[in-house]
Design a protein around this motif. Sequence first.
Motif, PDB file in Angstrom:
ATOM      1  N   GLU A  15       1.242  -2.135  14.443  1.00 46.65           N
ATOM      2  CA  GLU A  15       2.471  -2.867  14.123  1.00 46.65           C
ATOM      3  C   GLU A  15       3.662  -2.400  14.964  1.00 46.65           C
ATOM      4  OE1 GLU A  15       2.813  -5.414  12.246  1.00 46.65           O
ATOM      5  OE2 GLU A  15       0.834  -5.459  11.293  1.00 46.65           O
ATOM      6  N   ARG A  19       8.467  -0.637   8.744  1.00 47.05           N
ATOM      7  CA  ARG A  19       8.552  -1.484   7.545  1.00 47.05           C
ATOM      8  C   ARG A  19       7.320  -2.387   7.434  1.00 47.05           C
ATOM      9  NH1 ARG A  19       9.879  -6.517   6.803  1.00 47.05           N
ATOM     10  NH2 ARG A  19      10.825  -6.733   8.877  1.00 47.05           N
ATOM     11  N   ARG A  20       6.956  -3.058   8.541  1.00 44.80           N
ATOM     12  CA  ARG A  20       5.786  -3.947   8.495  1.00 44.80           C
ATOM     13  C   ARG A  20       4.511  -3.158   8.200  1.00 44.80           C
ATOM     14  NH1 ARG A  20       8.236  -6.412  13.139  1.00 44.80           N
ATOM     15  NH2 ARG A  20       6.719  -5.360  14.482  1.00 44.80           N
ATOM     16  N   ALA A  22       4.278  -0.332   6.517  1.00 46.08           N
ATOM     17  CA  ALA A  22       4.323   0.077   5.110  1.00 46.08           C
ATOM     18  C   ALA A  22       3.945  -1.091   4.203  1.00 46.08           C
ATOM     19  CB  ALA A  22       5.704   0.614   4.767  1.00 46.08           C
ATOM     20  N   GLU A  23       4.381  -2.304   4.550  1.00 43.58           N
ATOM     21  CA  GLU A  23       4.028  -3.476   3.738  1.00 43.58           C
ATOM     22  C   GLU A  23       2.534  -3.758   3.797  1.00 43.58           C
ATOM     23  OE1 GLU A  23       6.505  -6.510   5.343  1.00 43.58           O
ATOM     24  OE2 GLU A  23       8.288  -5.902   4.200  1.00 43.58           O
ATOM     25  N   ARG A  24       1.947  -3.619   4.984  1.00 40.97           N
ATOM     26  CA  ARG A  24       0.499  -3.811   5.101  1.00 40.97           C
ATOM     27  C   ARG A  24      -0.278  -2.793   4.280  1.00 40.97           C
ATOM     28  NH1 ARG A  24      -1.780  -4.120  11.124  1.00 40.97           N
ATOM     29  NH2 ARG A  24      -3.678  -3.634   9.921  1.00 40.97           N
ATOM     30  N   HIS A  26       0.897  -1.255   1.643  1.00 37.55           N
ATOM     31  CA  HIS A  26       1.340  -1.272   0.244  1.00 37.55           C
ATOM     32  C   HIS A  26       1.831   0.100  -0.213  1.00 37.55           C
ATOM     33  CE1 HIS A  26      -0.344  -5.295  -0.047  1.00 37.55           C
ATOM     34  NE2 HIS A  26      -1.511  -4.826   0.400  1.00 37.55           N
ATOM     35  N   ALA A  28       5.500   2.877   0.230  1.00 41.25           N
ATOM     36  CA  ALA A  28       6.917   2.907   0.573  1.00 41.25           C
ATOM     37  C   ALA A  28       7.092   3.394   2.009  1.00 41.25           C
ATOM     38  CB  ALA A  28       7.670   3.807  -0.386  1.00 41.25           C
ATOM     39  N   GLN A  29       8.118   2.880   2.687  1.00 42.78           N
ATOM     40  CA  GLN A  29       8.352   3.281   4.083  1.00 42.78           C
ATOM     41  C   GLN A  29       8.601   4.777   4.235  1.00 42.78           C
ATOM     42  OE1 GLN A  29      10.997   0.673   6.239  1.00 42.78           O
ATOM     43  NE2 GLN A  29      11.565   2.275   7.697  1.00 42.78           N
TER      44      GLN A  29
END
Length: 301
Positions: A15, A19-20, A22-24, A26, A28-29
């Motif tokens: 990535e 942030r992206r 961390a979202e993938r 699941h 926290a950043q």
Amino acid sequence: MDLRRLGYFVVLAEELHFRRAAERLHIAQPGLSQQIRVLERELEATLFERSTAGVALTDAGRILFEESVPLLHEIERIKNRVRAAAQGQTGLLRIVHTRSLADGLPYDLVRGFRLSHPGAEIAVEIAWTTRNVAMLRSAEADAAFVRLPLADATDLRVLPLGSTELVAALPSAHPLARRRTLRFADLRGTDVVSWPRDQAPGYFDYVQSTVWGEEPPTVSASEPDPEHLLAAVAAGVGVCVLDMQRARKLRPRGVVLRRFARPALSAEFGLAWNPGRVPPLLDAFLTHCRNARDTPPDHDT
């Protein structure tokens, strides 16, 4: 090196954005940032260049990424293989049929299990009930189809699967061949071709006592399997009683088959195994057989 942390690194390397990534993942950043810092300390190398413009891999980071992707794929492959083996999806299963019952439900059970377990190796042999029992005891086989009742086999477990109809095979010139059905008494006093008792003592005694009662027949020849039994009948040596399905499939010229008048003569069969050795694949096959036995067959409407 922690594999979970290595997986975090790979996602971030793909990535190049915290942030992206961390979202993938699941998570926290800040937690992702902390895990990457721990990994860098472990490797004593900076893996990412962080700037206001974004995130980029360092030379060390690129090497780790190139090595990590195939490594994680291989680990996932190993995990999948182990899970499949534990769930009875892979491995070697050795099954032995009995000569008097190689077709019908036993064949369908093995074929269906092969189709539902493509990763498993299914080795199939064919022998006779006594030999099958010996193979279970010596660990040469994992499961064996047998004729029932079994004699002296309290150390084994047996799953009854059903029964098959038995018929009389006669030389076409035999006087009884003119009849559509036979009674048990019709065969008394007639020369008989039989299989050796030691191949399946329980099955042998059941047929003898049911058809001939307390007076055993005159056995003119003993043959090891249905093919040779029917060949002897065709040669006029005598008559024999055997499984209808096998007899219909193997019947040579010069032999006629006659059913017994109701109630028809039938013999039970089942699947035997050693309860002291039940690997996951065998357990899966036993479940497959139980389900097939408990599911009524489809009927055309």
